[in-house]
Design a protein around this motif. Structure first.
Motif, PDB file in Angstrom:
ATOM      1  N   MET A 125       6.673 -10.059   4.135  1.00 11.48           N
ATOM      2  CA  MET A 125       5.792  -9.852   2.977  1.00 11.48           C
ATOM      3  C   MET A 125       4.439 -10.652   3.035  1.00 11.48           C
ATOM      4  SD  MET A 125       7.040  -9.076  -0.795  1.00 11.48           S
ATOM      5  CE  MET A 125       8.756  -8.885  -0.968  1.00 11.48           C
ATOM      6  N   SER A 126       4.728 -11.790   3.187  1.00  2.00           N
ATOM      7  CA  SER A 126       3.656 -12.846   3.331  1.00  2.00           C
ATOM      8  C   SER A 126       2.775 -12.617   4.366  1.00  2.00           C
ATOM      9  CB  SER A 126       4.123 -14.209   3.424  1.00  2.00           C
ATOM     10  OG  SER A 126       4.418 -14.723   4.584  1.00  2.00           O
ATOM     11  N   ILE A 137       0.446 -19.295   0.631  1.00  6.25           N
ATOM     12  CA  ILE A 137       0.659 -18.941   2.058  1.00  6.25           C
ATOM     13  C   ILE A 137      -0.088 -19.527   3.206  1.00  6.25           C
ATOM     14  CG2 ILE A 137       0.972 -16.620   3.545  1.00  6.25           C
ATOM     15  CD1 ILE A 137       1.642 -15.495   0.765  1.00  6.25           C
ATOM     16  N   GLY A 143      10.052  -6.504   5.107  1.00  4.59           N
ATOM     17  CA  GLY A 143      10.622  -6.593   3.959  1.00  4.59           C
ATOM     18  C   GLY A 143      11.021  -8.268   3.237  1.00  4.59           C
ATOM     19  N   THR A 144      11.299  -9.056   4.432  1.00  2.00           N
ATOM     20  CA  THR A 144      11.656 -10.167   4.022  1.00  2.00           C
ATOM     21  C   THR A 144      10.450 -11.083   3.336  1.00  2.00           C
ATOM     22  OG1 THR A 144      10.905 -11.215   6.234  1.00  2.00           O
ATOM     23  CG2 THR A 144      13.009 -10.612   5.995  1.00  2.00           C
ATOM     24  N   GLU A 145      10.942 -12.376   2.961  1.00  2.00           N
ATOM     25  CA  GLU A 145       9.582 -13.046   2.157  1.00  2.00           C
ATOM     26  C   GLU A 145       8.747 -13.457   3.146  1.00  2.00           C
ATOM     27  OE1 GLU A 145      12.978 -15.286  -0.817  1.00  2.00           O
ATOM     28  OE2 GLU A 145      11.774 -16.705   0.765  1.00  2.00           O
ATOM     29  N   ARG A 146       8.996 -13.841   4.426  1.00  2.00           N
ATOM     30  CA  ARG A 146       7.872 -14.242   5.429  1.00  2.00           C
ATOM     31  C   ARG A 146       7.257 -12.734   5.741  1.00  2.00           C
ATOM     32  NH1 ARG A 146       5.102 -17.910   6.954  1.00  2.00           N
ATOM     33  NH2 ARG A 146       6.934 -19.378   6.723  1.00  2.00           N
ATOM     34  N   ARG A 170       2.183  -9.286   5.447  1.00  2.00           N
ATOM     35  CA  ARG A 170       1.443  -8.348   5.165  1.00  2.00           C
ATOM     36  C   ARG A 170       0.386  -8.473   4.044  1.00  2.00           C
ATOM     37  NH1 ARG A 170       4.631  -4.096   2.109  1.00  2.00           N
ATOM     38  NH2 ARG A 170       6.490  -5.766   1.977  1.00  2.00           N
ATOM     39  N   SER A 171       0.454  -9.751   3.159  1.00  2.00           N
ATOM     40  CA  SER A 171      -0.322  -9.929   2.138  1.00  2.00           C
ATOM     41  C   SER A 171      -1.704 -10.716   2.765  1.00  2.00           C
ATOM     42  CB  SER A 171       0.029 -10.743   1.075  1.00  2.00           C
ATOM     43  OG  SER A 171       0.331 -12.222   1.408  1.00  2.00           O
ATOM     44  N   TYR A 199      11.169  -2.835   9.881  1.00  2.00           N
ATOM     45  CA  TYR A 199      11.341  -2.577   8.674  1.00  2.00           C
ATOM     46  C   TYR A 199      12.141  -3.841   7.978  1.00  2.00           C
ATOM     47  CZ  TYR A 199      12.502  -0.094   4.416  1.00  2.00           C
ATOM     48  OH  TYR A 199      12.546   0.210   2.895  1.00  2.00           O
ATOM     49  N   TRP A 200      13.171  -4.375   8.439  1.00  2.00           N
ATOM     50  CA  TRP A 200      13.902  -5.601   7.697  1.00  2.00           C
ATOM     51  C   TRP A 200      12.678  -6.644   7.661  1.00  2.00           C
ATOM     52  CZ3 TRP A 200      14.697 -10.255  10.270  1.00  2.00           C
ATOM     53  CH2 TRP A 200      15.331 -11.308   9.478  1.00  2.00           C
ATOM     54  N   PHE A 201      12.179  -7.055   8.772  1.00  2.00           N
ATOM     55  CA  PHE A 201      11.235  -8.197   8.850  1.00  2.00           C
ATOM     56  C   PHE A 201      10.254  -8.169   7.875  1.00  2.00           C
ATOM     57  CE2 PHE A 201       7.728 -10.568  10.723  1.00  2.00           C
ATOM     58  CZ  PHE A 201       8.141 -11.737  10.518  1.00  2.00           C
ATOM     59  N   CYS A 245      -3.880  -8.310   4.082  1.00  2.00           N
ATOM     60  CA  CYS A 245      -4.349  -7.523   3.228  1.00  2.00           C
ATOM     61  C   CYS A 245      -5.596  -8.217   2.254  1.00  2.00           C
ATOM     62  CB  CYS A 245      -3.283  -7.038   2.083  1.00  2.00           C
ATOM     63  SG  CYS A 245      -4.015  -5.997   0.833  1.00  2.00           S
TER      64      CYS A 245
END
Ligand SMILES: Nc1ncnc2c1ncn2[C@@H]1O[C@H](COP(=O)(O)OP(=O)(O)OP(=O)(O)O)[C@@H](O)[C@H]1O
Ligand SMILES: [Mg+2]
Lengths: 264, 321
Positions: B170-171, B187, B165-168, B173-174, B161-163, B177
Motif C-alpha cells: 500500500m505504501s 514512508i 494489499g499489504t502495508e508495504r 502505491r501511495s 494482489y496480496w502484496f 500516487c
C-alpha cells in the motif's frame, strides 16, 4: 516540546536568487501550546514549518522535538513525531487510494511497513467511527477513492490522518486557505476540536489575523525570517486585528501589505 | 483483381485457427512482462526502460543455466533474481545518484546488452532444444505451454494482489500516487521505488525466461521494444476492462485484463502474420496503437476544455448578443 535554536536557512546560496529565509530563528514551544503564526508573504513561515518537518536540512542550528535532536533526521523519519496538513488539499492524501487506505497508511506512520494485510475489518470499523466524527457523511463511503472528494473533505481527511495517532507536533500550513469561507470555517472548527480533545502541540500558519487571534493560546508574527512578535496568555486574549497591524508596523518598519488579512 | 483474389484464396482460415493457440501461449508468457510494466508505469508512475534489457537477461540466464544442466525450475528462480538485481540497479541510479528515472532505465538497458552477451559467452543467441532438455514450456507442445503459463500468470496475479494489499504494498502505491504525502506519512519513498522497480524487473526477467524456453533459444535482442509491447498490453487490457466492467474495475480485475491485453496483442500479431503482412511492420503498428491509446485520455480532456472551443463559444456569444 519543540525547540528551534538559532536556525538558519538560505535558499540558492551564492546565486543571484540567494534568499535568506530563516535568519537565526529561536522558538520554544511547551507541550499543549497551540501557536498561530502570521506574517507577510515571504516572511519565512512555511520555511519554518518545513525546517521543523525536515523537508531539507537546515544550514545551521538545532531542532529538538520532545528532547530528541532531529536536526540530522530526514522528513520521512521525523514523520513519526509530526502530523502535517498542507495548503493544497491534494497534497495531503493519495487520490488513487480509498479513504480507508489513506487512513491505514497514516495509522502506520512511524512504524515499519510490514508484509501483512494493510487493513483489517476491525480497523476499517474504527476508521468509520473516526470519519463519522467529521460530520461529513463520509463514513458510508469509506472505500471511496479520495480523488473524487471535494477540497474540504480531503482536507478534513488529511487532518484526521495527521492526528490519527497522536503526534508530538501538529503542523498546519494555511490548511484552510484553499477552501471557500464556509468550508474553511468547518475545517477550522474540526481542527480546534481535535487539538483541544487530544491536547496537541500545534503550529498553525494563517493569513487571517482574526483566526490567528481567536484560535490557539499563543501567537507569533514573523518577518524577514525571524520572529518579531510573541504573545501568549491573557495578552493574546485581549489582542485585536488593529493591535497586530500596529505591532507589525512598529517591529518591521513597514506597512502590512496584505488586504486579505486586513479585511478579514 | 486477380492478384487480390489470389491473395485471398491463399489465406487459409484453418491455418489461422491452427496458429491462434500459439498466439495465446505467447501472450500469456508476455502477460508477466506486462504486469511488470504495469507496476512501474501505473503504480510507481515511472516509465522504466530497463525492461528491454531485463527481458533478454531472463532469457540469457535461463538458456545458459539449462545448457549447463541446471533444472529449468531453478533457472526460472535465478532469472527472477537476476531481474530483481537489474531493477535494483535502475532504482539506485535513480534514487541514490539522482539520475532521472527514464535515463536510469536507459543506462541499465544499455549496460545489460553487454552483460547479456557476456552471460551467453559473447554469442548473440543460445539454443535450448526441447529435445535435449526437459523445459517447463515449449512451442512444441502449445497446449501444455498454455496450461503452464496460465498457472504462472494466475499465481503471479494472486501474489501481486496480496502484496499490494499489504502495508508495504500500500505504501508503494501511495509513493507513486503522491510522494509528498507519503513522506509526511513516514514512508521511505526511495526504498519503495527501488522495491517496485526490482519487483517489476523480476517479473520481466521471468517473462523472458519463459519466452526463451518457449522459443527454444535465448536471443540478446529478444527484449528490444519490450516496453512498448508491455504498454500495449496494459493499455488494451485497461481499455477493455473499463469498457466491460466500468466502475467495478478493481485492482484484481485490472491485472487479469492486462493479462488478457497481452493475449489480445499476440492474437493481433498472429493475424497480422496470417495476412502475410511484413512482421517487421508490427513495431510501427504497435507504436501507433500505443500512441493513440495514450493520447486518447488527453484529447478527451482537451476536447472538454480547449481554447478552440472557448473561442467558438465566445464567437457564439457575440452572435447571440
Ligand atoms: N524551496 C525554496 N527554494 C527557493 N526559495 C524558497 C524556497 N522556499 C521558500 N523560498 C523563499 O524563502 C522565502 C520565505 O518563503 P516562505 O514560503 O517561508 O514564506 P511564507 O512566510 O510562507 O509566505 P507565504 O505567506 O507567501 O506563504 C521566500 O522569499 C521564498 O521565495
Ligand atoms: Mg507559506
Amino acid at each position: 516540546m519543540l525547540e528551534v535554536i538559532n536556525v538558519h536557512k538560505t535558499f540558492d546560496a551564492g546565486t543571484v536568487n540567494e534568499k535568506k529565509a530563516l535568519d537565526g530563528i529561536n522558538l520554544k514551544i511547551e507541550e499543549g501550546e497551540f501557536v498561530t503564526v502570521i506574517g507577510g508573504n515571504g516572511a519565512g513561515k512555511s520555511t519554518l514549518l518545513n525546517a521543523i518537518a525536515g523537508v531539507w536540512p537546515v544550514d545551521e542550528g538545532t531542532i529538538t522535538i520532545d528532547g530528541i535532536d532531529v536536526t540530522g533526521i530526514p522528513d520521512y523519519k521525523r514523520a513519526a513525531y509530526i502530523g502535517r496538513v498542507f495548503q493544497d488539499p491534494r497534497t495531503g492524501t493519495a487520490s488513487a487510494l480509498g479513504i480507508d487506505e489513506n487512513l491505514a497508511l497514516a495509522a502506520r506512520r512511524g512504524h515499519s511497513r510490514r508484509l501483512v494485510w494493510g487493513i483489517s475489518s476491525k480497523q476499517r470499523a474504527a476508521f468509520k467511527e473516526r470519519v463519522a466524527e467529521l460530520n461529513l457523511g463520509l463514513e458510508d463511503r469509506i472505500t471511496t477513492k479520495v480523488g473524487v472528494l471535494s477540497g474540504g473533505q480531503r482536507q478534513a481527511i488529511t487532518l484526521l490522518m495527521a492526528t490519527l495517532q497522536k503526534p508530538k507536533l501538529l503542523l498546519l500550513d494555511e490548511h484552510t486557505a484553499a477552501l471557500d469561507p464556509k468550508t474553511a470555517a468547518t475545517v477550522l472548527d474540526t481542527t480546534e476540536k481535535i487539538v483541544n480533545r487530544d491536547h496537541l502541540t500545534t503550529l498553525m500558519i494563517t493569513h487571517n489575523m482574526h483566526d490567528a487571534i481567536v484560535h490557539g493560546n499563543r501567537l507569533i508574527m514573523m518577518n524577514n525570517g525571524d520572529i518579531i512578535l510573541d504573545i501568549k496568555g491573557e495578552d493574546k486574549k485581549k489582542l485585536t486585528v488593529k493591535d497586530l497591524l500596529q505591532e507589525f508596523e512598529k517591529a518591521s518598519g513597514e506597512e502590512f501589505a496584505n488586504d486579505k488579512a486586513i479585511l478579514s | 483483381m486477380g492478384a487480390i483474389g489470389e491473395y485471398l484464396s491463399s489465406l487459409s482460415f484453418v491455418g489461422l485457427l491452427s496458429r491462434l493457440p500459439a498466439g495465446v501461449a505467447q501472450g500469456l508468457v508476455w502477460a508477466l512482462m506486462a504486469l511488470g510494466v504495469y507496476i512501474t508505469f501505473r503504480i510507481l508512475d515511472i516509465a522504466d526502460l530497463s525492461v528491454d534489457g531485463t527481458f533478454s537477461t531472463g532469457g540469457a540466464v535461463t538458456a545458459v543455466l539449462i545448457v549447463a544442466g541446471v533444472p529449468p525450475i531453478v533457472a526460472v528462480l535465478v532469472a527472477f533474481v537476476c531481474g530483481i538485481l537489474a531493477g535494483m540497479i535502475t532504482g539506485l541510479l535513480h534514487t541514490r545518484l539522482g539520475i532521472p528515472a527514464i535515463l536510469a532505465g536507459i543506462l541499465t538497458q544499455y549496460a545489460l546488452y553487454s552483460i547479456n552477451l557476456a552471460i551467453m559467452g559473447f554469442k548473440a543467441n543460445t539454443a535450448i532444444s526441447a529435445d535435449k532438455f526437459n523445459l517447463i514450456v515449449s512451442g512444441r507442445d502449445v497446449n501444455v505451454a498454455i496450461i503452464v503459463s496460465v498457472c504462472f500468470v494466475a499465481v503471479i496475479i494472486a501474489l501481486l494482489y496480496w502484496f499490494f494489499g499489504t502495508e508495504r504494498g500500500m505504501s508503494i502505491r501511495s509513493t507513486g500516487c503522491n510522494p509528498q504525502m507519503s513522506k509526511a506519512q513516514g514512508i521511505n519513498i526511495n526504498l519503495n521505488k527501488v522495491v517496485g522497480l526490482a519487483l517489476s524487473n523480476g517479473l520481466v526477467a521471468l517473462s523472458g525466461c519463459l519466452f526463451a524456453q518457449y522459443s527454444g533459444y535465448a536471443d540478446v535482442n529478444s527484449g528490444r521494444g519490450a516496453i512498448v509491447i508491455g504498454l500495449a498490453a496494459v493499455i488494451i487490457g485497461e481499455v477493455l476492462g473499463d469498457a466491460i466492467l466500468g466502475k467495478r474495475m478493481n485492482f484484481l480485475f485490472r491485472m487479469i485484463f492486462i493479462a488478457i491485453g497481452a493475449i489480445i496483442y499476440y492474437m493481433i500479431y498472429t493475424i497480422v502474420l496470417w495476412l502475410k503482412m511484413d512482421p517487421n511492420m508490427m513495431k510501427l503498428f504497435t507504436a501507433v496503437i500505443v500512441a493513440i491509446c495514450l493520447a486518447v485520455p488527453y484529447l478527451k480532456n482537451a476536447r472538454k476544455s480547449s481554447f478552440h472551443r472557448a473561442g467558438k463559444n465566445s464567437a457564439g456569444g457575440k452572435k447571440n448578443a
